[in-house]
Enzyme design. Structure first.
Site, PDB file in Angstrom:
ATOM      1  N   TYR B 292      -9.138  -1.390   1.656  1.00 16.70           N
ATOM      2  CA  TYR B 292      -7.693  -1.359   1.410  1.00 16.70           C
ATOM      3  C   TYR B 292      -7.446  -1.556  -0.082  1.00 16.70           C
ATOM      4  CZ  TYR B 292      -2.756  -2.134   2.422  1.00 16.70           C
ATOM      5  OH  TYR B 292      -1.397  -2.025   2.512  1.00 16.70           O
ATOM      6  N   TYR B 342      -0.695   6.628   0.642  1.00 15.35           N
ATOM      7  CA  TYR B 342      -0.494   5.240   1.052  1.00 15.35           C
ATOM      8  C   TYR B 342       0.119   5.213   2.437  1.00 15.35           C
ATOM      9  CZ  TYR B 342       0.661   0.342   1.173  1.00 15.35           C
ATOM     10  OH  TYR B 342       0.739  -0.981   1.539  1.00 15.35           O
TER      11      TYR B 342
END
Ligand SMILES: [Zn+2]
Lengths: 151, 387
Positions: B292, B342
């Site tokens: 992440y 994203y």
């Protein structure tokens, strides 16, 4: 000027903190069973799970643990102040306690009054208080008088 | 306990679906979600009417009952939402695996759909005049408003303690951009970036500049999980969920981890312990990983938290192309949140599946497993996928 986001001053877990800042005092929670001190405040002692805590005064002296400089775009209440520093302070007498704060050059000065070049980790700071609404007075921090603001 | 069910390789991801990624896309979040889920089911060769489990994040705007109605699902017997947004992406994979392993469902879909203009897209911009909740109370009044402010202050301290620099942040941004430049679906596919470009970018929250922050993009990604037994009959090569874990330490906080006893200890440590306990692969066995990366410094914390390097060594790990293709651990081989899309980490899951199928645009040769993790700055989750 657009207002900045503020907490409620009458939340049962945090009321004691905001009551004290209105009197220009900085307090942290102390456990009535084991004397562990904690911040931010919460309903139980994080050390021993006791449910009774009391507020004890802190000296209001600390040093910058870390910092950053906010640039826009951000919330309207802060947008006209960018770039401004954000600091985390660790208390001198209780280094395990850290608080988020603003760094100001003088009491009630703007939160962008200290230039970024004058800020470093370890910078000694002293507390000041600024009333921002009827019920909320925010603790803020000033570089200690003995520290020159030279870049 | 003799009745314990272990997850190891019992379930598999058999389908992935991705929409195009872009800005100001015409479709609604609900439509994008349906497109990704339908594509994932088509990939697997499974009909929507067979789906009986649905997993998402708490930031998801499209609700499970809307999905089920839109796609004609019949009887849904398991549904779950992971808390903490981007920290829970891999948790949806874990929940899907648990639901199937314990007989709660047979075919589980996980998805994330997001438009930047969506109602819940940017939480910080919706702050009320009076703050609710402990987390915001001790940050916002002093101007720590956006996630980037919280992480920037963390990284200033990290640099101070471990001698890291902005050059290390640039290593991350440049590695992931170079991966995106090979991936035609990536938002930054056609935009190479140089170190000079990185250092010329505007500040967002010092010490973080524009290229330290993830993209703001629209799109949706979905995956389909079923039992390993059923997976063998699916259209695609099964990608087994080898290990799945969640974890956080008491006292730790999302992003702004300033108040805990040891803020520079990666918050992934607890999740890592659980993950490696379940996994036959060790950190040192991993040849490709998906982390992440909403902000570049998270990559260092993840490297340290899961034991890919020691405490404080995450920044140095990225030197000499350490996390780029050809380096010692290629990370975010599709471009990541910084340069692909994203979607709160769901592209890490789909890219992990592509690596295990051998179909990534940044394929790592001979990778027998892929590590995938969600945001490590808070209650986090991770999986090990294998082929
Ligand atoms: Zn106690």
């Amino acid at each position: 000027m657009t207002a900045i986001p503020l907490p409620y001053g009458d939340d049962p877990d945090t009321k004691g903190f905001w009551d004290a800042t209105r009197d220009k005092r900085l307090v942290v929670q102390r456990c009535k069973a084991c004397s562990h001190c904690q911040f931010p405040p919460h309903p139980f002692c994080a050390q021993c799970a006791h449910d009774e805590t009391e507020w004890v005064e802190a000296a209001g002296r600390g040093q910058v643990w870390s910092f950053g400089i906010a640039h826009g775009p951000t919330l309207p209440g802060f947008q006209n102040l960018v770039p401004y520093p954000m600091i985390v302070v660790e208390l001198e007498e209780r280094p395990h306690i850290r608080m988020v704060g603003s760094l100001v050059a003088a009491p009630d000065a703007s939160i962008n009054s200290v230039p970024a070049s004058a800020i470093r980790i370890g910078l000694p700071v002293d507390i000041t208080f600024t009333a921002v609404s009827d019920d909320i007075t925010l603790p803020r921090w000033m570089p200690r008088a003995s520290e020159s603001l030279k870049p | 306990m003799t009745d314990t069910i272990f997850l190891k390789d019992r379930t598999a991801i058999v389908g992935i679906g991705e929409t195009a990624f872009g800005k100001a896309m015409a479709q609604s979040e609900e439509q994008l979600a349906c497109m990704a889920i339908k594509a994932a089911l088509d990939d697997a060769g499974i009909s929507p009417s067979e789906v009986d489990g649905l997993c998402s994040l708490n930031m998801e705007n499209v609700f499970q009952h809307d999905i089920a109605r839109d796609l004609g699902m019949k009887e849904v017997t398991y549904y779950a939402q992971m808390p903490a947004g981007g920290h829970g992406g891999c948790g949806t994979v874990g929940h899907a695996a648990m639901a199937i392993a314990t007989g709660q469902a047979n075919v589980v879909v996980g998805w994330r759909s997001r438009k930047r203009s969506g109602r819940a897209s940017r939480v910080w911009a919706q702050l009320e005049q009076r703050i609710q909740g402990s987390r915001d109370t001790w940050l916002r009044p002093w101007g720590i408003i956006r996630p980037v402010d919280e992480v920037g202050v963390m990284y200033t301290r990290y640099m101070h303690e471990f001698g890291a620099t902005r050059d290390h942040l640039a290593n991350v941004a440049l590695a992931f951009r170079s991966h995106a430049n090979r991936n035609s679906n990536a938002f930054m596919y056609a935009k190479p970036m140089s170190r000079e470009d990185y250092f010329a970018a505007r500040w967002v929250s010092e010490p973080l500049c524009l290229f330290d922050c993830c993209l703001e993009t629209d799109g949706a990604i979905a995956f389909v999980v079923t039992s390993s037994e059923r997976a063998r009959d699916c259209r695609t090569r099964p990608v087994y969920i080898h290990a799945a874990a969640q974890g956080f330490d008491g006292g730790s906080a999302i992003l702004a981890n300033y108040f805990t006893a040891d803020p520079m200890r990666s918050q992934a440590a607890t999740c890592a312990k659980s993950l490696w306990r379940q996994s036959d692969f060790r950190a040192s066995d991993i040849k490709v990983a998906q982390f992440y990366d909403a902000f570049t410094p998270e990559v260092f914390f993840t490297l340290e938290g899961y034991g890919f390097c020691g405490r404080g060594e995450g920044a140095a790990f990225t030197e000499d192309g350490g996390i780029a293709l050809g380096g010692r651990l290629p990370v975010n081989t599709g471009g990541g949140s910084l340069s692909e899309v994203y979607l709160h980490g769901f592209n890490m899951i789909s890219e992990g599946v592509k690596q295990m199928r051998g179909s990534s645009t940044g394929q790592v040769d001979n990778a027998d497993c892929c590590f995938v993790s969600s945001s490590d700055l808070g209650p986090t989750s991770a999986v090990v996928l294998r082929n």
